[in-house]
Design a protein around this motif. Structure first.
Motif, PDB file in Angstrom:
ATOM      1  N   VAL A   1       0.871  -1.239   0.059  1.00  0.00           N
ATOM      2  CA  VAL A   1      -0.019  -0.058   0.100  1.00  0.00           C
ATOM      3  C   VAL A   1       0.752   1.124   0.004  1.00  0.00           C
ATOM      4  O   VAL A   1       1.732   1.296   0.904  1.00  0.00           O
ATOM      5  N   GLN A   2       0.796   2.151  -0.947  1.00  0.00           N
ATOM      6  CA  GLN A   2       1.506   3.256  -0.958  1.00  0.00           C
ATOM      7  C   GLN A   2       0.540   4.522  -0.448  1.00  0.00           C
ATOM      8  O   GLN A   2      -0.692   4.572  -0.888  1.00  0.00           O
ATOM      9  N   LEU A   3       1.089   5.478   0.325  1.00  0.00           N
ATOM     10  CA  LEU A   3       0.317   6.579   0.893  1.00  0.00           C
ATOM     11  C   LEU A   3       1.014   7.913   0.405  1.00  0.00           C
ATOM     12  O   LEU A   3       2.039   7.871   0.566  1.00  0.00           O
ATOM     13  N   GLU A   4       0.170   8.957  -0.055  1.00  0.00           N
ATOM     14  CA  GLU A   4       0.816  10.081  -0.237  1.00  0.00           C
ATOM     15  C   GLU A   4       0.139  11.280   0.461  1.00  0.00           C
ATOM     16  O   GLU A   4      -1.279  11.178  -0.192  1.00  0.00           O
ATOM     17  N   GLU A   5       0.639  12.122   0.995  1.00  0.00           N
ATOM     18  CA  GLU A   5       0.091  13.234   1.926  1.00  0.00           C
ATOM     19  C   GLU A   5       0.288  14.463   0.886  1.00  0.00           C
ATOM     20  O   GLU A   5       1.100  14.524   0.011  1.00  0.00           O
ATOM     21  N   SER A   6      -0.754  15.202   1.033  1.00  0.00           N
ATOM     22  CA  SER A   6      -0.597  16.572   0.472  1.00  0.00           C
ATOM     23  C   SER A   6      -1.300  17.672   1.339  1.00  0.00           C
ATOM     24  O   SER A   6      -2.392  17.240   2.177  1.00  0.00           O
ATOM     25  N   GLY A   7      -1.433  18.901   0.940  1.00  0.00           N
ATOM     26  CA  GLY A   7      -2.039  19.891   1.636  1.00  0.00           C
ATOM     27  C   GLY A   7      -1.459  20.869   2.720  1.00  0.00           C
ATOM     28  O   GLY A   7      -1.858  21.784   3.471  1.00  0.00           O
ATOM     29  N   GLY A   8      -0.268  20.351   3.021  1.00  0.00           N
ATOM     30  CA  GLY A   8       0.736  20.950   3.982  1.00  0.00           C
ATOM     31  C   GLY A   8       1.099  22.541   3.389  1.00  0.00           C
ATOM     32  O   GLY A   8       0.835  22.901   2.283  1.00  0.00           O
TER      33      GLY A   8
ATOM     34  N   MET B   1      -7.752  20.597  10.115  1.00  0.00           N
ATOM     35  CA  MET B   1      -7.142  21.269  11.281  1.00  0.00           C
ATOM     36  C   MET B   1      -7.593  22.639  11.637  1.00  0.00           C
ATOM     37  O   MET B   1      -7.422  23.527  10.455  1.00  0.00           O
ATOM     38  N   GLY B   2      -8.007  23.002  12.595  1.00  0.00           N
ATOM     39  CA  GLY B   2      -8.432  24.316  13.004  1.00  0.00           C
ATOM     40  C   GLY B   2      -7.875  24.978  14.225  1.00  0.00           C
ATOM     41  O   GLY B   2      -7.397  24.237  14.943  1.00  0.00           O
ATOM     42  N   SER B   3      -8.206  26.185  14.279  1.00  0.00           N
ATOM     43  CA  SER B   3      -7.709  26.995  15.781  1.00  0.00           C
ATOM     44  C   SER B   3      -6.110  26.452  15.790  1.00  0.00           C
ATOM     45  O   SER B   3      -5.583  26.116  17.051  1.00  0.00           O
ATOM     46  N   LEU B   4      -5.458  26.383  14.568  1.00  0.00           N
ATOM     47  CA  LEU B   4      -3.784  26.251  14.558  1.00  0.00           C
ATOM     48  C   LEU B   4      -3.110  27.069  15.450  1.00  0.00           C
ATOM     49  O   LEU B   4      -3.331  28.187  15.734  1.00  0.00           O
ATOM     50  N   LYS B   5      -2.118  26.259  16.015  1.00  0.00           N
ATOM     51  CA  LYS B   5      -1.180  26.946  17.008  1.00  0.00           C
ATOM     52  C   LYS B   5       0.368  26.718  16.555  1.00  0.00           C
ATOM     53  O   LYS B   5       0.516  25.743  15.907  1.00  0.00           O
ATOM     54  N   PRO B   6       1.239  27.594  16.936  1.00  0.00           N
ATOM     55  CA  PRO B   6       2.367  27.344  16.507  1.00  0.00           C
ATOM     56  C   PRO B   6       3.054  25.827  17.003  1.00  0.00           C
ATOM     57  O   PRO B   6       3.767  25.367  16.257  1.00  0.00           O
TER      58      PRO B   6
ATOM     59  N   LEU C   1      -6.313  24.382   7.924  1.00  0.00           N
ATOM     60  CA  LEU C   1      -5.598  23.721   6.717  1.00  0.00           C
ATOM     61  C   LEU C   1      -6.200  22.411   6.913  1.00  0.00           C
ATOM     62  O   LEU C   1      -6.841  21.658   7.982  1.00  0.00           O
ATOM     63  N   ARG C   2      -6.440  21.919   5.707  1.00  0.00           N
ATOM     64  CA  ARG C   2      -6.912  20.405   5.424  1.00  0.00           C
ATOM     65  C   ARG C   2      -5.824  19.577   4.545  1.00  0.00           C
ATOM     66  O   ARG C   2      -5.583  20.053   3.520  1.00  0.00           O
ATOM     67  N   LEU C   3      -5.389  18.546   5.231  1.00  0.00           N
ATOM     68  CA  LEU C   3      -4.545  17.541   4.684  1.00  0.00           C
ATOM     69  C   LEU C   3      -5.176  16.582   4.001  1.00  0.00           C
ATOM     70  O   LEU C   3      -6.518  15.973   4.551  1.00  0.00           O
TER      71      LEU C   3
END
Length: 121
Positions: A2-9, A82-87, A18-20
């Motif tokens: 199985v290969q996985l690929e993330e995006s959206g960063g 992801m919401g209310s993001l923090k450092p 942000l939505r990943l």
């Protein structure tokens, strides 16, 4: 295999969203638990959230109420809203697949390459 690929960063300001996305090479959501992890510089990889075969979810306390994990209708895509993001959310985010519900990285057998998320203060 199985290969996985993330995006959206990317780079967003504190309080932003942000939505990943995680794309699988196969339609295997019915087979695997799908999870998100993150790793900040100098720190160990940590659990963020997972979603199981019945769309039941589990979240780390640090993201509960701010992040939402979900599956796409195509059954080979997963999301992390992801919401209310923090450092302190700044990290490389990874999607991963496991054969049982788990929060330890070592229980996950397939991993993506990761996508960088940076939150500016």
């Amino acid at each position: 295999q199985v290969q996985l690929e993330e995006s959206g960063g990317g780079l967003v300001q504190t309080g932003g969203s942000l939505r990943l996305s995680c794309a699988l090479s196969q339609r295997t959501f019915g087979t695997y638990i799908m999870g998100w992890f993150r790793q900040a510089p100098g720190k160990e990889r940590e659990f963020v959230a997972y979603i199981d075969w019945n769309s039941m979810t589990n979240y780390a306390d640090s993201v509960k109420g701010r992040f939402t994990i979900s599956r796409g209708n195509s059954r080979n895509t997963m999301y992390l809203q992801m919401g209310s993001l923090k450092p302190e959310d700044t990290a490389v985010y990874y999607c991963a697949a496991a054969t049982k519900p788990a929060i330890r990285p070592l229980d996950y057998i397939y991993w993506g390459q990761g996508t960088q998320v940076t939150i500016s203060s």
